[in-house]
Design an enzyme around this catalytic site. Structure first.
Site, mmCIF file in Angstrom:
data_model
loop_
_atom_site.group_PDB
_atom_site.id
_atom_site.type_symbol
_atom_site.label_atom_id
_atom_site.label_comp_id
_atom_site.label_asym_id
_atom_site.label_seq_id
_atom_site.Cartn_x
_atom_site.Cartn_y
_atom_site.Cartn_z
ATOM 1 N N GLY A 97 0.830 -1.202 0.000
ATOM 2 C CA GLY A 97 0.000 0.000 0.000
ATOM 3 C C GLY A 97 0.863 1.249 0.000
ATOM 4 O O GLY A 97 0.692 2.150 -0.844
ATOM 5 N N GLU B 58 37.345 -14.465 18.502
ATOM 6 C CA GLU B 58 38.312 -15.173 19.373
ATOM 7 C C GLU B 58 39.608 -15.529 18.649
ATOM 8 O O GLU B 58 40.667 -15.591 19.251
ATOM 9 C CB GLU B 58 37.668 -16.431 19.986
ATOM 10 N N ASP C 203 4.554 -9.986 7.080
ATOM 11 C CA ASP C 203 3.909 -11.105 6.381
ATOM 12 C C ASP C 203 4.803 -11.859 5.399
ATOM 13 O O ASP C 203 4.463 -12.945 4.960
ATOM 14 C CB ASP C 203 2.692 -10.595 5.597
HETATM 15 P P1 ADP Z 1 1.061 -1.105 3.851
HETATM 16 O O1 ADP Z 1 2.073 -0.159 3.296
HETATM 17 O O2 ADP Z 1 1.572 -1.836 5.050
HETATM 18 O O3 ADP Z 1 0.467 -1.980 2.782
HETATM 19 P P2 ADP Z 1 -1.400 0.510 3.899
HETATM 20 O O4 ADP Z 1 -1.993 -0.198 2.754
HETATM 21 O O5 ADP Z 1 -2.255 0.791 5.070
HETATM 22 O O6 ADP Z 1 -0.111 -0.217 4.492
HETATM 23 O O7 ADP Z 1 -0.826 1.899 3.355
HETATM 24 C C1 ADP Z 1 -0.227 2.838 4.225
HETATM 25 C C2 ADP Z 1 -0.528 4.245 3.740
HETATM 26 O O8 ADP Z 1 -0.053 4.409 2.392
HETATM 27 C C3 ADP Z 1 -2.009 4.602 3.651
HETATM 28 O O9 ADP Z 1 -2.523 5.030 4.889
HETATM 29 C C4 ADP Z 1 -2.022 5.710 2.627
HETATM 30 O O10 ADP Z 1 -1.669 6.936 3.196
HETATM 31 C C5 ADP Z 1 -0.918 5.294 1.681
HETATM 32 N N1 ADP Z 1 -1.504 4.596 0.534
HETATM 33 C C6 ADP Z 1 -1.792 3.285 0.420
HETATM 34 N N2 ADP Z 1 -2.325 2.989 -0.781
HETATM 35 C C7 ADP Z 1 -2.381 4.171 -1.458
HETATM 36 C C8 ADP Z 1 -2.828 4.574 -2.758
HETATM 37 N N3 ADP Z 1 -3.332 3.678 -3.624
HETATM 38 N N4 ADP Z 1 -2.719 5.866 -3.108
HETATM 39 C C9 ADP Z 1 -2.196 6.756 -2.240
HETATM 40 N N5 ADP Z 1 -1.768 6.460 -1.026
HETATM 41 C C10 ADP Z 1 -1.851 5.189 -0.621
#
Ligand code: ADP
Length: 739
Positions: A111, A623, A157
């Site tokens: 994400g 050592e 994970d």
């Molecule tokens: P991870 O990085 O562990 O997969 P998340 O999916 O919760 O965690 O993403 C963390 C943060 O990254 C989100 O809260 C958001 O701010 C940003 N983010 C995630 N996906 C997107 C996206 N498609 N577009 C813009 N920002 C994103």
């Protein structure tokens, strides 16, 4: 035009926290400082990036001192709704430009990396909007036309393409395995059943590997769903059969995303109800939850974070501004970079493939060793061996240890015995190594004889360092003949390799010795040819790191310098890797020796450091680093020269490094190698070939045993080639970024 080099770099952690993120942040900062590249840390993930202000701070190398041993991320992480929207990202762009930042190192999950890539692609348009709105000047925008991006995967994970291990997965495995070991003993005391739910919505890595490492009796993972309609019966039959064989506990691991082939979730509560109703088992559920994220980062995660963070900056500095953003990871035990978004897409693809029910494809995408681990797990959980076809001739295979004890030896024996017996062969253990073999101290090992061995430290079969002479060879030959032995598996260290090689050489005088022999590297020293990593080294490394963490805490209060002596004989692996994982300033390796010049340099460094407010010094001394300038000498020298400024203490860690319950990695590796060794002995039975097994570039390979002497140094007990030696320059940068 943008300059080839970024103006300034910012590092951030985002998404779920993971152990080892701090090491990555530290490495990014220190490598940037080393190259004279200004660096900032962004606090609280994308929320901080959007908020700006004090959430984006310039960092120096001292700002990341003393954080290696801390869990989670010291610069914070948060989910940010605002960053998901374009106005949020526009604010973020302004915050970066105002500070002259045009490169971003993001440590997070898929994400976070998706969000980062979107931000990078939008960057030129965001700047235009900001200029049009009068929030930025055209000059400011022109100075940073491109946002450079590099991704590192922090996720417990282990679900990301582009890296064999994500930062945090190994520590999570430690937490789960510790918990399962604890549950194992209480389950066994009360003859109970435990159902353990572990994290992993789309990825069964943690469930499968912890199940394998902790000797669980059944597991459910998303990639290989249990057959709808029949799985309950199958599991109950298997667990009932285990009870009938005298097993005192049942341990079932359930990944949180587990389901059956119809897509119906398989939950811990459902499994508990089944065990109670169908088998009348006294069953408890343990949901490990957030415990899996926390705690002290494992040595592996610290060093993985360090290596990836270092490479992230090196890559940014050597690539052109318009180059496609890359993801840093490790593959086959080497730090690599691959296109960021390709990896993110493929990662998302697995979740989709599982959702669509194409499980064969999901297993395929997880890779060969995941599938092999699943197969191995399924053999090991059986209550009794498989039936064999009529006319099958069993081979008689002997297993023994030689050399110093190494955690994971018992795990390897358990796997070897069960896999051999399951394939219709007979397994024997020789007590006390080649000495026991020469004296005929051989006993058959059955399926349940090795029950529970996976978690035991030490070596249940016993070991010795005997290298057989002429008389010994004759005795061993006689025993091989009398016991009709068809193959030999030596699980041990250097002495074992030498002894096995002596048997190979002795074939001319004693034809009985012409049986296939395979050596499985098990030594904390990691000094064996044909293998980049021996079983036991990871546990020893974690033991050292835990002790040094404590030592460092005691030192801070006293303006003290500690000289810590580590094991390893002629090999500096444990010394270098523990120095990297604990943040030592100096490490002395047997491969390099110790010179008077380097000692004087260290005296100068420590004196000037403590003079200007330093509170703690740490030197790791292998050592076998030097026959004259031994650790005691270094202590005396520093004591004399630093008398008015700091105290000096010597900590010889000693045999604690050889003991303890094996780490999850050592258990998994021991199991994986043992499986291949048994296959080798069976397949090479006719040719009577002999080999050393080991991980080379992350893959399991066999090297002819005959080449043992040529692969080792003539005057030192270590291989001529050691891949970890290439980490030394990076370790120096981490210790002294300013130099
Ligand atoms: P991870 O990085 O562990 O997969 P998340 O999916 O919760 O965690 O993403 C963390 C943060 O990254 C989100 O809260 C958001 O701010 C940003 N983010 C995630 N996906 C997107 C996206 N498609 N577009 C813009 N920002 C994103």
């Amino acid at each position: 035009m943008a300059e080839e080099r970024p103006s300034s770099l910012a590092v951030m952690t985002s998404g779920g926290d993971a152990c080892g993120m701090n090491a990555a942040v530290r490495a990014v900062v220190r490598t940037a400082v080393h190259h004279g590249l200004p660096v900032h840390a962004i606090y609280e993930g994308y929320a901080g990036l959007v908020d700006g202000g004090d959430a984006i701070r310039p960092f120096e190398s001292g700002d990341v001192g003393g954080i290696l041993h801390l869990g989670g991320t010291v610069i914070g992480t948060a989910r940010s709704k605002e960053f998901r929207e374009r106005p949020g990202r526009r604010k973020a762009a302004r915050n970066l430009i105002e500070r002259g930042i045009d490169a971003l190192a993001v440590i997070g999950g898929d994400g976070s990396l998706t969000g980062a890539d979107l931000f990078r692609r939008e960057w030129p348009d965001l700047l235009t909007e900001l200029v049009d709105a009068g929030e930025l000047s055209q000059e400011q925008a022109d100075a940073h036309p491109v946002l450079r991006l590099v991704g590192l995967v922090g996720s417990i994970d282990n679900d990301m393409f582009g890296t064999d291990m994500t930062i945090g997965a190994d520590t999570a495995l430690h937490r789960i395995t510790e918990a399962m070991d604890a549950l194992h003993s209480t389950a066994s005391s009360h003859q109970r059943s435990f159902v353990i739910e572990v994290m992993g919505r789309h990825c069964g890595y943690l469930a499968l590997m912890s199940g394998l490492a902790a000797g669980a009796n059944w597991a459910f993972i998303p990639e290989r769903p249990a057959e709808a309609g029949t799985w309950a019966r199958e599991m109950c039959d298997a667990l009932a059969a285990g009870r009938a064989e005298g097993r005192r506990q049942n341990m079932v691991v359930v990944a949180e995303g587990a389901h059956d082939t119809d897509g119906t979730p398989i939950t811990a509560d459902r499994v508990k109800a089944l065990l109670e109703e169908e088998l009348g088992e006294d069953t408890r559920v343990t949901i490990l939850g957030h415990v899996q994220r926390g705690g002290i980062p494992s040595a592996f995660d610290r060093n993985l974070g360090t290596m990836c963070g270092h490479e992230a900056v090196e890559l940014l500095l050597r690539s052109a501004p318009d180059d496609e953003p890359q993801l840093i990871g490790i593959r086959e035990n080497r730090v690599v970079h691959t296109p960021l978004m390709e990896n993110v897409e493929r990662t998302k693809q697995v979740a989709k493939v599982i959702h669509d029910g194409d499980y064969e494809q999901a297993m395929q995408m997880r890779g060969g060793s995941f599938r092999e681990s699943w197969d191995t797990f399924h053999t090991l959980v059986q209550a009794t061996p498989s039936d064999q076809p009529e006319g099958h001739r069993p081979l008689r295979l002997v297993i023994l240890h030689s050399g110093g004890p190494a955690p994971g030896m018992n795990t390897a024996v358990r796997a070897a015995v069960r896999l051999a017996v399951d394939a219709g062969h007979e397994a024997f253990g020789a007590t006390s190594g080649f000495e026991g073999l020469a004296r005929g101290r051989i006993r058959e090992l059955g399926w349940m004889d090795v029950s529970g061995w996976t978690a035991f430290g030490g070596a249940e079969l016993g070991a010795s360092r005997m290298i057989p002479d002429d008389e010994g060879l004759a005795s061993i030959a006689a025993q091989i003949r009398d016991h009709r032995i068809d193959g030999l598996l030596m699980i041990g260290g250097f002495a074992g390799y030498r002894a096995a090689h002596a048997l190979l050489e002795g074939r001319q005088q004693h034809p009985e010795l012409a049986i296939p022999i395979v050596c499985l590297p098990a030594s904390i020293n990691n000094d064996l040819p044909g293998s980049e990593l021996s079983v036991g080294a990871d546990t020893a490394l974690n033991a050292i790191v835990e002790d040094v963490d404590k030592i460092k805490q005691s030192a801070v209060a006293w303006h003290r310098c500690f000289v810590v002596e580590t094991m390893g004989r002629d090999c500096g692996y444990l010394s270098l890797m523990s120095a990297m994982a604990t943040g030592a300033e100096r490490v002395y390796l047997p491969e390099e020796g110790v010179s008077l010049d380097s000692l004087l340099e260290d005296v100068d460094y420590l004196r000037s450091g403590f003079k200007s407010g330093k509170r703690l010094g740490l030197i790791v001394h292998g050592e076998g680093a030097d026959p004259v300038y031994r650790s005691g000498f270094v202590r005396t020298l520093l004591e004399k020269e630093g008398r008015d400024l700091f105290d000096v203490r010597l900590a010889v860690l000693g045999h604690v490094q050889q003991g303890g319950s094996p780490s999850p990695f050592d258990r998994i590796q021991a199991t994986r190698l043992a499986r291949r060794c048994i296959d080798y002995l069976v397949e090479h039975h006719e040719q009577r070939a002999s080999a050393m097994i080991g991980l080379q570039g992350g893959r399991v390979r066999f090297t002819p045993l005959a080449s043992f002497p040529t692969l080792c140094e003539t005057d030192a007990q270590r291989p001529r080639e050691q891949t970890w030696m290439s980490l030394r320059p990076m370790a120096r940068v981490m210790a002294h970024p300013g130099r």
